[in-house]
Structure formats: structure tokens, C-alpha cells
Design an enzyme around this catalytic site. Structure first.
Site: not given
Ligand code: DQA
Length: 151
Positions: A14-15, A22, A27, A78, A81, A84, A91, A102, A104-106, A111, A115
Site C-alpha cells: 500500500p501507498n 509521497r 522515500y 516491499n 505498512a 508491521h 502465512d 523483504e 524497504h526503501l527507508s 523510525r 515500524r
Molecule cells: C516502507 C517502510 C514501511 O514502514 C512503510 O509503511 C512504507 C514503506 C519502505 O519501503 O521504507 O510504506 O516499506
């Protein structure tokens, strides 16, 4: 001619469709399409193909993982959210046979405390966090390594 290359499913949660717009201070300025292009270029250099799917819906991501079973060689995810708290994604990944990276950009561990927990990490082969867009290259390199495709 059909593409015979092993497929890596790249999943975006999501997002992530808003990347570029964003919170660029967190990011970066690159869009999701830019990151997918990086993943495809890296995968291509290893003789792998990338299939990308982005969804803002947990169930759609679960179904995409089900659809990868027996068809895709690996998954890079990725989960946004969902990382978490989405045990259904945990599963589904547990029922996938190949390597799971897995991504993540950040760096979520640097943080907010909420998270710091990943429900995905226990079913991932490894996690790449905090390298921004370079993470997409690193994740595909990791997949190639896990699939025994690096020299
Ligand atoms: C994220 C880190 C997550 O905590 C956050 O909710 C995201 C992006 C990242 O790529 O850093 O949506 O997965």
C-alpha cells in the site's frame, strides 16, 4: 517466442503507488515505475524476468503470492505498512517454496517504534532496508545469488 526466463515476482504494498510524490524526504523522488525499471534491468543481467504487482489491498497481495506458487522462482516484496502487522501475508509467503527477499526503501528500524516489528522477516530469506532505490538492485542481486545465478 515465449520468455523462458525464471520469473521473480516483485510485490509492492500500500501507498507505494504514490512514490515520487509521497514524503520524498523519506522515500526519495523516484517513482515506483523507476524502481521497477531498476529491478527489471538487474534481473535481466542475471537472466531473470520480473513480474510486478502493486496493490493497496492485503487480500490481493495474498492472492498474488498464491499465484506465484509453482510458477515463480522467487519473490521480492516491499509490503509497505503491511510489513508491521499483516500475518496473512506472512502465512502466504510461508507457503511459497522459493527465496523471499523483504525490501524497504527507508530503514524502518531507525523510525517510529511501531515500524520496528516485521511480521514478514521470519519468512524472508533476508531483508534489505535503508538503501533507497538502490535496494531494488541489491534485492535482485540477492535473489540471483540465492538462485545460484551469480558467477
Ligand atoms: C516502507 C517502510 C514501511 O514502514 C512503510 O509503511 C512504507 C514503506 C519502505 O519501503 O521504507 O510504506 O516499506
Amino acid at each position: 517466442m515465449t520468455d523462458q526466463r525464471p520469473i521473480v515476482l516483485l510485490l509492492s504494498g500500500p501507498n507505494l503507488n504514490l512514490l515520487g510524490d509521497r514524503q520524498p524526504e523519506v522515500y526519495g523522488d523516484a517513482t515506483l515505475d523507476d524502481h521497477v525499471a531498476t529491478a527489471r534491468a538487474t534481473a535481466g543481467a542475471h537472466g531473470l524476468a520480473v513480474e510486478h504487482r502493486q496493490s493497496n489491498h492485503e487480500g490481493e497481495l495474498v492472492e498474488a503470492i498464491h499465484g506465484a506458487r509453482g510458477r515463480c522462482a522467487a519473490i521480492v516484496v516491499n509490503p509497505g505498512a503491511f510489513t508491521h502487522y499483516a500475518w496473512s501475508i506472512h502465512d502466504a509467503l510461508a507457503a511459497f517454496d522459493g527465496p523471499v527477499v523483504e525490501l524497504h526503501l527507508s530503514n524502518p528500524n531507525a523510525r517510529e517504534p511501531w515500524r520496528h516489528t516485521s511480521v514478514i522477516a521470519p519468512v524472508a530469506s533476508g531483508t534489505i532496508t535503508g538503501f533507497g532505490g538502490a535496494g531494488y538492485r541489491l534485492a535482485l542481486d540477492a535473489v540471483a545469488d540465492l538462485l545460484g545465478r551469480t558467477p
